[in-house]
Design an enzyme around this catalytic site. Structure first.
Site, PDB file in Angstrom:
ATOM      1  CG  HIS B 134      -1.949   0.947   1.366  1.00 26.45           C
ATOM      2  ND1 HIS B 134      -1.748   2.274   1.668  1.00 26.45           N
ATOM      3  CD2 HIS B 134      -3.291   0.798   1.202  1.00 26.45           C
ATOM      4  CE1 HIS B 134      -2.919   2.892   1.689  1.00 26.45           C
ATOM      5  NE2 HIS B 134      -3.870   2.032   1.414  1.00 26.45           N
ATOM      6  CG  ASP B 211       0.447  -2.552   6.101  1.00 24.50           C
ATOM      7  OD1 ASP B 211      -0.536  -2.702   6.872  1.00 24.50           O
ATOM      8  OD2 ASP B 211       0.378  -1.952   5.016  1.00 24.50           O
ATOM      9  CD  GLN B 214      -6.750  -4.724   3.629  1.00 30.51           C
ATOM     10  OE1 GLN B 214      -7.700  -5.481   3.828  1.00 30.51           O
ATOM     11  NE2 GLN B 214      -6.931  -3.439   3.373  1.00 30.51           N
ATOM     12  CE  LYS B 237      -7.442  -0.634   5.949  1.00 28.46           C
ATOM     13  NZ  LYS B 237      -8.200  -0.075   4.844  1.00 28.46           N
ATOM     14  CB  CYS B 375      -3.696   3.437  -1.633  1.00 26.50           C
ATOM     15  SG  CYS B 375      -4.943   4.693  -1.412  1.00 26.50           S
TER      16      CYS B 375
END
Lengths: 151, 417
Positions: B134, B211, B214, B237, B375
């Site tokens: 991202h 990261d 997700q 999220k 993104c």
């Protein structure tokens, strides 16, 4: 999903499938590169304007969504033979229409068939798709060498 | 129409109708059609209990945190720190001072890039990211590398969207200071082999940031088992409020790194000549935090724990497999991202229809998916598409919703042919 979709009307689908004036004007007097970074739409508009400011030829190349492609295609067919001042008036009216500030059913305008794009006003995020060609046209007329971006 | 052979695929037991009753937004209609919400990778809907918990806190228990000796403040501080403990347990650390609250993954990565970079990255050093990050895990590292005169290296991916680990091995060296990769790619859904990535980085003496924006809502986490140095997440999220997220960071890193944002609450003592900082986590939480959002995040974690992350992962995997089979059977549709390990995300491209037209036409059917570059423009460039349409599933989605998605895509293709 109906085939009488207010936004995706048959004329728009047809111009998306078979865009008119989808070529380069080799002896163009004006041209500009326009991008919509958000969706990757990327076009070049070419113009051949004579010394009486009449648009003798107008064309575009590039890639994008159906709305931007059909809008580019219909813009070229609408503006061929018109003078620059008329083209600018059309841009102004077209922009007001897709933003919902002008109702072509109720107000006088010079957009002809372009009023098909009235449905875009229900989709604010798509207004940029419909106006990319027009912004690029204005960039060409204003001789913006750096191109234009909708963002 | 859906293939009956697919419909008969074995499915795990999961009471999705009971789950859906917790999410009022899902029983609404758009354009006279039931909402089919398939943009969970962008943001998830909130269960009623999260909003109710925030409402109760705001109307009955609200006070500032860590700044007063009166009852409302004491209670508020206690709830705030309890939420931090819930996050810590959810991520797999017994030490809640290893959890920093931030506004979300973007801020968490910026914090690490800035603070770690300032302390540990020297001219000529190297930072490794991947080709499927991202922008939030790309741009901060570009900025820090430019600032520190370091070199940014990129792990390439194969045509399925999987990191090429042999190339990663070649990029790692004594110059590598940090490796920053996602656990799950937001554009493709690839689940990266983060444990192996961490092991190799450690062997080379490098630190690792994962990261987790997700992955957090879909995969049971254990940061201690992963052995990473940093792990980031976003509350919105994972069924919590927006504007809140966080960072897990190894204690020794938090102690060694300089603060990112300075001001009130992050200090031990301030005189006009010199300031000493509070120990972590407060060192990295200057200013009044988003207190209500933290309480909401804690409630979202309770909710996820009650359902069980293993059950969530199993059901969502079944939904993803089902959706994949449906879309694979559509002529003129190409799935972008076909990694062997995937979570939640179905990115696709139609030969004849631009993703933005797909999204607008699906919206007319009440179906919400994302269209665009997500993104992740370097990912789009790698797969030679300007944008993709992306459906992403949550445990509140139903197989029937994926049937509707597939049928609607077929209609769109027909309309454009």
């Amino acid at each position: 999903m109906s085939y009488n979709n207010e936004l995706y009307q048959q004329v728009i689908l047809d111009h998306n499938r078979k865009p008119r004036n989808f070529r380069k004007v080799e002896d163009a007097t004006h041209s500009c590169h326009g991008v919509n970074p958000l969706c990757g739409d990327d076009i070049v508009v070419y113009l051949k304007v004579d010394d009486r400011n009449i648009i003798q030829d107008i064309s575009f190349e590039g890639s994008g969504c159906a709305i931007s492609k059909a809008s580019s295609s219909l813009m070229t067919t609408h503006l061929k033979g018109k003078n620059i001042d008329e083209a600018r008036v059309c841009f102004h009216e077209f922009q007001k229409m897709v933003l919902g500030e002008m109702d072509p059913d109720k107000q006088e305008h010079h957009l002809g068939k372009l009023s098909l794009f009235m449905g875009v006003r229900e989709y604010p995020s798509r207004a940029k798709c419909a106006t990319l060609a027009w912004h690029t046209l204005t960039g060409a007329l204003d001789r913006k060498a750096e191109g234009i971006s909708t963002e | 129409m859906a293939d009956p052979n697919i419909l008969s695929t074995a499915k795990p037991a999961f009471d999705v109708d009971r789950i859906r009753r917790e999410f009022p937004v899902l029983s609404q209609t758009i354009n006279g059609k039931p909402v089919v919400y398939l943009d969970n990778a962008a943001t998830t809907q909130k269960p009623r209990r999260v909003s109710e918990r925030v409402f109760r806190f705001d109307t009955e228990e609200y006070g500032t945190v860590r700044r007063g000796a009166y009852r409302l403040c004491e209670r508020s501080t206690q709830l705030y720190e309890e939420a931090r403990k819930k996050v810590a347990a959810f991520m797999g650390t017994p030490d809640s001072s290893e959890i920093i609250f931030t506004s979300g993954t973007t801020q968490s990565i910026n914090l690490v890039a800035y603070s770690f970079g300032k302390r540990f990255i020297q001219p000529g050093d190297e930072v490794i990211i991947s080709n499927i990050e991202h922008h939030a895990n790309t741009v901060p590292w570009q900025v820090v590398c430019e600032d520190r005169k370091a070199v940014l290296k990129v792990i390439p991916v194969n045509d399925r969207g999987e990191l090429i680990l042999e190339e990663y091995d070649k990029l790692l060296s004594g110059k590598t200071r940090i490796v920053a990769v996602n656990h799950v790619s937001n554009a493709l859904g690839t689940v990266n082999p983060v444990k192996e990535i961490v092991r190799k980085a450690r062997a080379a003496g490098a630190r690792v940031l994962i990261d987790g924006a997700q992955s957090t809502p879909h995969i049971k986490l254990d940061v201690k088992d992963l052995d990473c140095d940093f792990y980031t997440f976003s509350g919105h999220k994972m069924y919590g409020p927006s504007g809140i997220g966080g960072l897990y960071a190894r204690k020794e890193m938090l102690e060694a790194m300089p603060p990112y944002v300075t001001g009130g609450d992050m200090i031990r003592q301030v005189t006009l000549e010199k300031t000493t900082y509070a120990p972590p986590p407060m060192k990295f939480e200057a200013g009044t935090p988003p207190i209500s959002q933290v309480i909401g995040l804690g409630e979202a974690i309770d909710y996820l724990n009650e359902i069980g992350m293993d059950k969530i992962a199993e059901y969502e995997h079944s939904l993803l497999e089902y959706g994949t089979q449906l879309l694979e059977n559509i002529e003129g549709l190409r799935i972008i991202g076909t990694a062997r390990e995937k979570a939640s995300i179905l990115s696709f491209h139609l030969d004849a229809v631009h993703p933005h037209d797909v999204v607008t036409l699906l919206d007319q059917e009440g179906i919400a998916i994302r269209g665009g570059h997500h993104c992740a423009q370097p990912t789009m460039i790698r797969f030679n598409v300007p944008a993709t349409a992306r459906a992403s599933v949550s445990f509140y989605n139903k197989y029937e919703e994926l049937d509707l998605l597939a049928d609607s895509i077929r209609k769109i293709i027909k309309m454009f042919s």
